[in-house]
Design a protein around this motif. Structure first.
Motif, short mmCIF file in Angstrom:
data_model
loop_
_atom_site.label_atom_id
_atom_site.label_comp_id
_atom_site.label_asym_id
_atom_site.label_seq_id
_atom_site.Cartn_x
_atom_site.Cartn_y
_atom_site.Cartn_z
N ASN A 289 14.94 -2.80 55.65
CA ASN A 289 15.53 -2.82 57.01
C ASN A 289 16.65 -3.92 57.00
N VAL A 290 17.02 -4.58 55.91
CA VAL A 290 18.11 -5.25 55.81
C VAL A 290 18.90 -4.80 54.53
N TRP A 291 19.27 -3.54 54.77
CA TRP A 291 19.64 -3.02 53.10
C TRP A 291 20.84 -3.28 52.88
N VAL A 292 21.88 -3.71 53.86
CA VAL A 292 23.30 -4.11 53.61
C VAL A 292 23.33 -5.34 53.32
N PRO A 293 22.67 -6.56 53.86
CA PRO A 293 22.71 -7.75 53.32
C PRO A 293 22.43 -7.74 51.64
N LEU A 294 21.35 -7.20 51.67
CA LEU A 294 20.73 -6.98 50.22
C LEU A 294 21.68 -6.51 49.23
N LYS B 199 11.04 -9.94 58.94
CA LYS B 199 10.03 -10.03 60.39
C LYS B 199 10.99 -10.16 61.68
N ASN B 200 12.19 -10.61 61.43
CA ASN B 200 12.94 -11.04 62.53
C ASN B 200 13.57 -9.86 63.12
N VAL B 201 13.74 -8.63 62.21
CA VAL B 201 14.41 -7.39 62.50
C VAL B 201 13.41 -6.36 63.27
N PRO B 202 13.93 -5.84 64.55
CA PRO B 202 12.74 -5.35 65.22
C PRO B 202 12.56 -3.81 64.87
N GLU B 203 13.52 -3.55 63.88
CA GLU B 203 13.26 -2.10 63.46
C GLU B 203 13.26 -2.02 62.07
N PRO B 204 12.15 -1.02 61.52
CA PRO B 204 11.49 -0.16 62.42
C PRO B 204 10.30 -0.70 63.26
#
Length: 399
Positions: free
Chosen positions: A295-300, A330-335
């Motif tokens: 869910n944080v694919w761009v920064p990774l 865990k701090n990202v609400p999606e999904p």
């Protein structure tokens, strides 16, 4: 690799400056140039709209405006383009500034309705044509690279609105107080002085206020008051109309003093803005240099990890069986299942910290990630199938 949700103008400017100054200095140069452009645009707008130039400029730089303008990225330049569009509304070049404002922030598209104030079919057509000409290179690039001239706009809509349609956060009216802060009482006084005999300019600025507020009310996540940043323009305009000439120095001086105090107090109320730390992504790249879904694919991806956009819950087990890792911050609400412990504990946990959890057992490598989130989700395919009927909705941030 980067999602296409961001308009191109700010990255282009910073990229161009970095060729001559390097990456770090280019960012500071962008801030300096943006600040100077805002000064020029503010003075020109105030002159054209008949308000005191100094008052408008000072009142538009309240504590919220300053803190966010120099920390988030596009708000200040977006205001520059909108101010220039308004200042040149009755000129042929208005279409150019309108297009540039959209190329800074797609959420500026609804303000194009203001061309109707030209009240001349020929002028309106010229403005639309100029707007289209300026937009064509970016739309053509979208078509050449993705097969859809509105691909970037659609990507932005899917990521920021459609994907979050299941989220409904209540509107907190105090956020308007946060955005306008010291400007708010002066704005109220200015509207009260003029509401019985509103000029064309007054009506135009009130429409901008209404569009901005309605757009924010229609967004799924109402926890980003910076989306109401444009409210500052009409607020500063009416504030400037409220000040008598013989009291201008006293009021502006008091405003500046109050703004300085508020900026100092912002960290105490949780409004300090800092850069997101890159350490967690770098740590994952070092410890688990495998192909992931996240869910944080761009920064990774920026950290050097081949990462696909987050999977649907029904796909998790199949992806794990193929050797992929599922990395969820865990701090990202999606999904929505990221906060569902029952769901997450169904799968093997390879690594877990306070920041993230990594599901899976294998370590697949060799994948090259080259497609956008919208290409990997059924949401975009639905938009694509109904393109002719929904494209107008894609253009609006509050559809």
């Amino acid at each position: 690799y980067l999602e296409w949700e961001m308009p191109p103008l700010v990255p282009f400017i910073i990229g161009f400056l970095s060729v001559f100054l390097g990456n770090v200095l280019a960012e500071y140069a962008y801030i300096v140039l943006g600040s100077f452009a805002y000064l020029v645009a503010s003075l020109l707008f105030a002159r054209k709209f008949g308000v005191d130039e100094t008052s408008f400029y000072v009142f538009s730089l309240n504590a919220f405006a300053i803190v966010y303008a120099f920390s988030v990225g596009t708000e200040l330049l977006s205001s520059v383009m909108l101010l220039m569009f308004l200042a040149t509304l009755y000129e042929k070049r208005a279409g150019m500034w309108a297009a540039l404002s959209v190329l800074v922030r797609y959420t500026n598209i609804p303000y194009l309705v203001l061309v109707l104030f030209q009240k001349n079919i020929k002028k309106i057509i010229i403005t639309i044509v100029v707007f289209a000409v300026v937009m064509v290179p970016w739309l053509a690039y979208n078509y050449a690279q993705a097969g859809d001239p509105l691909f970037s706009i659609a990507d932005s809509y899917v990521l920021n609105v459609l994907q979050r349609s299941y989220i409904h956060t209540p509107f907190n009216p105090t956020e308007i107080l946060l955005v306008l802060n010291v400007t708010l009482p002066l704005f109220i006084v200015g509207v009260a002085h003029r509401y019985r005999k509103l000029s064309r300019n007054d009506i135009m600025l009130l429409i901008i206020f209404a569009i901005t507020l309605v757009a924010y009310l229609q967004t799924p996540l109402k926890d980003q008051p910076r989306y109401m940043y444009t409210l500052i323009i009409p607020a500063a305009y009416f504030a400037a109309t409220a000040i008598q000439k013989n009291k201008k120095n006293i009021v502006t001086g008091a405003f500046i003093a109050a703004t300085v105090v508020l900026i100092a107090l912002f960290p105490l109320i949780g409004m300090s803005i800092g850069l997101e730390p890159a350490a967690p992504y770098a740590n994952i790249a070092t410890k688990h240099n495998c192909t992931m879904y996240s869910n944080v694919w761009v920064p990774l991806n920026q950290a050097g990890v081949a990462a696909y956009p987050q999977p649907r819950q029904t796909e998790i087990q199949n992806l794990i069986d193929q050797g992929y890792l599922i990395t969820l911050f865990k701090n990202v609400p999606e999904p929505d299942y990221v906060s569902n412990e029952t769901v997450l504990r169904q799968y093997p946990v390879k690594d877990e910290t306070e920041s993230y959890i990594i599901l899976g057992t294998g370590c697949r490598t060799g994948d090259i990630v080259e497609f956008s989130y919208t290409r990997s989700q059924e949401t975009y395919r639905a938009i694509d199938r109904n393109y002719s009927s929904s494209s107008s909705c894609i253009l609006l941030p509050f559809c």
